[in-house]
Design a protein around this motif. Structure first.
Motif, mmCIF file in Angstrom:
data_model
loop_
_atom_site.group_PDB
_atom_site.id
_atom_site.type_symbol
_atom_site.label_atom_id
_atom_site.label_comp_id
_atom_site.label_asym_id
_atom_site.label_seq_id
_atom_site.Cartn_x
_atom_site.Cartn_y
_atom_site.Cartn_z
ATOM 1 N N VAL A 20 0.853 -1.190 0.000
ATOM 2 C CA VAL A 20 0.000 0.000 0.000
ATOM 3 C C VAL A 20 0.886 1.235 0.000
ATOM 4 C CG1 VAL A 20 -1.820 1.283 1.163
ATOM 5 C CG2 VAL A 20 -1.785 -1.218 1.309
ATOM 6 N N SER A 21 0.767 2.051 -1.030
ATOM 7 C CA SER A 21 1.467 3.331 -1.112
ATOM 8 C C SER A 21 0.430 4.440 -1.016
ATOM 9 C CB SER A 21 2.232 3.448 -2.434
ATOM 10 O OG SER A 21 2.761 4.752 -2.597
ATOM 11 N N SER A 22 0.637 5.356 -0.091
ATOM 12 C CA SER A 22 -0.345 6.428 0.088
ATOM 13 C C SER A 22 0.316 7.622 0.742
ATOM 14 C CB SER A 22 -1.507 5.945 0.962
ATOM 15 O OG SER A 22 -1.099 5.847 2.319
ATOM 16 N N CYS A 23 -0.464 8.682 0.908
ATOM 17 C CA CYS A 23 0.017 9.844 1.640
ATOM 18 C C CYS A 23 -0.027 9.544 3.131
ATOM 19 C CB CYS A 23 -0.855 11.054 1.321
ATOM 20 S SG CYS A 23 -2.600 10.832 1.763
ATOM 21 N N ARG A 24 0.450 10.484 3.925
ATOM 22 C CA ARG A 24 0.389 10.344 5.378
ATOM 23 C C ARG A 24 -1.008 10.717 5.889
ATOM 24 N NH1 ARG A 24 5.320 9.429 7.608
ATOM 25 N NH2 ARG A 24 7.163 10.012 6.365
ATOM 26 N N GLN A 25 -1.255 10.351 7.144
ATOM 27 C CA GLN A 25 -2.485 10.712 7.849
ATOM 28 C C GLN A 25 -3.718 10.205 7.118
ATOM 29 O OE1 GLN A 25 -2.282 14.973 8.638
ATOM 30 N NE2 GLN A 25 -0.958 14.626 10.396
ATOM 31 N N LEU A 59 -2.805 5.005 -3.472
ATOM 32 C CA LEU A 59 -3.761 6.087 -3.287
ATOM 33 C C LEU A 59 -3.011 7.390 -3.495
ATOM 34 C CD1 LEU A 59 -5.418 4.642 -0.064
ATOM 35 C CD2 LEU A 59 -6.393 4.643 -2.365
ATOM 36 N N ALA A 60 -3.375 8.126 -4.543
ATOM 37 C CA ALA A 60 -2.622 9.330 -4.891
ATOM 38 C C ALA A 60 -3.482 10.262 -5.731
ATOM 39 C CB ALA A 60 -1.347 8.969 -5.660
ATOM 40 N N ALA A 61 -3.164 11.555 -5.642
ATOM 41 C CA ALA A 61 -3.803 12.552 -6.497
ATOM 42 C C ALA A 61 -3.189 12.470 -7.894
ATOM 43 C CB ALA A 61 -3.607 13.943 -5.908
ATOM 44 N N VAL A 117 -9.009 13.169 -3.337
ATOM 45 C CA VAL A 117 -8.666 12.020 -4.168
ATOM 46 C C VAL A 117 -7.504 11.251 -3.547
ATOM 47 C CG1 VAL A 117 -7.716 11.317 -6.403
ATOM 48 C CG2 VAL A 117 -9.527 13.033 -6.300
ATOM 49 N N ALA A 118 -6.505 11.967 -3.064
ATOM 50 C CA ALA A 118 -5.327 11.322 -2.481
ATOM 51 C C ALA A 118 -5.635 10.672 -1.145
ATOM 52 C CB ALA A 118 -4.205 12.340 -2.307
ATOM 53 N N ASN A 119 -6.519 11.294 -0.373
ATOM 54 C CA ASN A 119 -6.789 10.832 0.985
ATOM 55 C C ASN A 119 -8.283 10.620 1.178
ATOM 56 O OD1 ASN A 119 -7.062 10.446 3.749
ATOM 57 N ND2 ASN A 119 -5.525 11.977 4.280
ATOM 58 N N PRO A 120 -8.761 9.378 1.015
ATOM 59 C CA PRO A 120 -10.191 9.122 1.166
ATOM 60 C C PRO A 120 -10.697 9.319 2.594
ATOM 61 C CG PRO A 120 -8.991 7.069 0.870
ATOM 62 C CD PRO A 120 -8.023 8.178 0.623
ATOM 63 N N SER A 121 -9.797 9.538 3.542
ATOM 64 C CA SER A 121 -10.209 9.827 4.919
ATOM 65 C C SER A 121 -10.423 11.317 5.153
ATOM 66 C CB SER A 121 -9.150 9.309 5.907
ATOM 67 O OG SER A 121 -9.094 7.904 5.896
ATOM 68 N N TYR A 122 -10.141 12.132 4.127
ATOM 69 C CA TYR A 122 -10.337 13.581 4.220
ATOM 70 C C TYR A 122 -11.717 13.937 3.673
ATOM 71 C CZ TYR A 122 -10.097 18.414 2.488
ATOM 72 O OH TYR A 122 -10.368 19.723 2.197
ATOM 73 N N PRO A 123 -12.483 14.789 4.355
ATOM 74 C CA PRO A 123 -12.169 15.498 5.598
ATOM 75 C C PRO A 123 -12.792 14.853 6.831
ATOM 76 C CG PRO A 123 -14.010 16.563 4.547
ATOM 77 C CD PRO A 123 -13.664 15.365 3.681
ATOM 78 N N SER A 124 -13.441 13.666 6.661
ATOM 79 C CA SER A 124 -14.180 13.076 7.776
ATOM 80 C C SER A 124 -13.267 12.639 8.919
ATOM 81 C CB SER A 124 -15.009 11.885 7.285
ATOM 82 O OG SER A 124 -14.170 10.915 6.684
ATOM 83 N N GLY A 169 0.522 11.789 -2.015
ATOM 84 C CA GLY A 169 0.861 10.414 -2.384
ATOM 85 C C GLY A 169 1.482 10.251 -3.758
ATOM 86 N N ILE A 170 2.034 11.328 -4.331
ATOM 87 C CA ILE A 170 2.548 11.299 -5.697
ATOM 88 C C ILE A 170 4.030 10.918 -5.689
ATOM 89 C CG2 ILE A 170 2.958 12.661 -7.782
ATOM 90 C CD1 ILE A 170 0.577 14.419 -6.964
ATOM 91 N N TRP A 171 4.374 9.887 -6.426
ATOM 92 C CA TRP A 171 5.764 9.477 -6.550
ATOM 93 C C TRP A 171 6.515 10.459 -7.440
ATOM 94 C CZ3 TRP A 171 8.283 4.473 -5.483
ATOM 95 C CH2 TRP A 171 7.541 3.668 -4.618
ATOM 96 N N ASP A 172 7.790 10.682 -7.116
ATOM 97 C CA ASP A 172 8.627 11.518 -7.971
ATOM 98 C C ASP A 172 8.713 10.894 -9.359
ATOM 99 O OD1 ASP A 172 9.018 12.960 -5.714
ATOM 100 O OD2 ASP A 172 11.163 12.553 -5.520
ATOM 101 N N GLU A 173 8.491 11.705 -10.358
ATOM 102 C CA GLU A 173 8.540 11.194 -11.726
ATOM 103 C C GLU A 173 9.946 10.744 -12.098
ATOM 104 O OE1 GLU A 173 6.585 12.399 -16.022
ATOM 105 O OE2 GLU A 173 6.907 13.920 -14.494
#
Length: 473
Positions: free
Chosen positions: A63-68, A224-226, A240-247, A272-276
């Motif tokens: 699983v690759s995603s943003c923090r929080q 999970l990434a924008a 889009v990046a964080n499906p837990s936002y804003p709830s 959650g965006i990887w460096d190109e």
């Protein structure tokens, strides 16, 4: 899950049922309510094929995603319930940093102290390095930090969770995966964020490449990434990046990151965006393979570079023979540091025929400079910009076909260093150098050869030139 994931690869056709259905029922009794995306992720993780085995049991779930976003809560509570339902299940949960491991352990202890759960717990061990929750049915979850060597020497596990997988080396993985060899139905989980430049992320990046290349058989990959081209201030991109936002993840938390983090870090950490331009290897393996040559060029002038790893185990002497615009590199000496005097003698003996001897100012090999100077060897000491230019020259020459090296079988230490080296940024102008961020791969043989390249292109000393001596009348 397919509606929220930027990338989703898993053997969906093989799945006939999932252990998550029962886990969700028990979790609900504990007051744990999973969001839709969390339900989808856990259904995939615990899905089973017609043979009764986990669909991603072979390659695990990544699983690759943003923090929080709630990865730890989602997976942690699910495995907690899984332990309650499966007598004798052994789960190993590791993070790279001790603080992360301690925080996860504390969160799990809070679950164990819930009134509806306490009767399922036998005891909790809190000693540093031995943190674990032991269930009444003999299941257990063990916690530890890889930076402290946790995982070595453990015997037997059914599940291994690698938190902070963007900082997971091949060596750390190889120390722990065999622990599951005797498990009848093993399961591995890799959780992480897009790696920063210089992170030892070969394992995590390889999982991503395998998924993007369509080679996800026996494994699952969720990203999970924008969108890459999104506006960093666009709240829709945050969602889009964080499906837990804003709830569950408040807007203020993401705004705080937006204010405090540089742009590139924000896109990795919050979107959650990887460096190109991120690559797992600093040296193109194909270019390295094409550069094999049996020996140095005719008429080449040698320069030496000396380096030691942070552990100070070995003295590495690399050589670069330059002939015009072409060069050949070779690891010519690798001597245990306990016999460093032999390396000094070896270099001093050859100094009259050398163009230069180079050591980096940040290298432990600087300890050899006084002895070399005493033997009348003039040492060139490089700075940060010098090593950055030299690293760029090495990769440029490999790409152009003007730099060669001996076959990997002749100098395996240099081959391992070239295959394992990553990049670390130097300054603000896009310069970079070989990464020394991990001790798992010894890159000092490559550094020694790179320093030799620097000396070959920057030294004005010509050892073949005879010095004129003026004799007074």
């Amino acid at each position: 899950m397919s509606e929220v994931a930027a990338v989703l690869e898993w053997p969906e056709a093989e799945a006939v049922r999932s252990d998550f259905d029962r886990i969700r029922t028990v979790a609900a009794r504990m007051g744990i309510d999973y969001d839709t995306w969390q339900q989808g992720l856990l259904w995939i993780l615990f899905s089973r094929g017609s043979d009764g085995r986990y669909c991603c049991g072979q390659g695990g779930l990544t699983v690759s995603s943003c923090r929080q976003i709630g990865k730890t809560f989602t997976l942690g509570t699910a495995f907690f319930v899984k332990c309650m339902l499966s007598p004798g299940l052994k789960v190993i949960w590791t993070a790279h940093h001790t603080r992360t491991s301690d925080e996860t352990f504390t969160d799990m202890c809070s679950l164990a102290q819930m009134p509806a759960v306490a009767r399922h717990i036998d005891h909790i061990r809190r000693a540093n390095g031995q943190q674990e929750i032991v269930f009444a049915n003999n299941s257990r979850i063990m916690f530890g930090a890889r930076e402290n060597g946790f995982g070595r020497g453990l015997h037997g596990a059914d599940v291994e969770v690698f938190d902070e997988s963007q900082i997971l080396t091949d060596r750390a993985l190889s120390n722990m995966i065999p622990v599951m060899n005797t498990a009848p139905d093993p399961l591995a989980v890799f959780l992480g964020n897009p790696p920063k430049p210089g992170d030892p992320s070969d394992v995590f990046a390889a999982k991503r490449r395998q998924a993007l290349d369509g080679g996800a058989r026996g494994m699952a990959y969720v990203e999970l990434a924008a969108p890459r081209d999104c506006d960093s201030d666009d709240r829709e991109a945050w969602a889009v990046a964080n499906p837990s936002y804003p709830s569950r993840t408040p807007e203020s938390a993401i705004e705080r990151m937006r204010q405090l983090l540089p742009e590139d870090d924000f896109r990795r950490e919050a979107l959650g965006i990887w460096d190109e331009t991120h690559v797992s290897h600093a040296i193109d393996p194909d270019a390295w393979a094409r550069a094999v040559a049996q020996g140095k060029p005719e008429g080449g002038v040698p320069s030496l570079g000396i380096d030691m790893p942070p552990s100070r185990d070995f003295v590495n002497v690399g050589c670069c023979w330059r002939a015009g615009d072409t060069a050949h590199i070779q690891l010519v000496q690798r001597i245990p540091a306990t016999r460093a005097g032999e390396a000094v003698d070896w270099v001093a003996e050859r100094w009259p025929r050398l163009a230069s001897v180079v050591i980096d100012a940040q290298s432990p090999a600087m300890s050899l400079v006084p002895d070399l100077t005493e033997r009348h060897v003039r040492v060139t000491v490089t700075g940060v910009r010098d090593i950055a230019r030299a690293c760029g020259r090495v990769t440029d020459m490999l790409a152009a076909g003007t730099l060669t090296h001996r076959p990997d079988t002749d100098q395996p230490q240099l081959a391992v260093a070239a295959a394992g080296a990553t990049r670390r940024p130097v300054g603000q102008a896009g310069a970079w150098a070989w990464n020394r961020g991990t001790t798992d791969t010894d890159i000092s043989p490559l550094v020694a050869c790179t320093l030799a390249v620097h000396g070959a292109w920057n030294s004005k000393r010509n050892p073949a030139r005879r010095q004129k001596v003026r004799v007074g009348r």
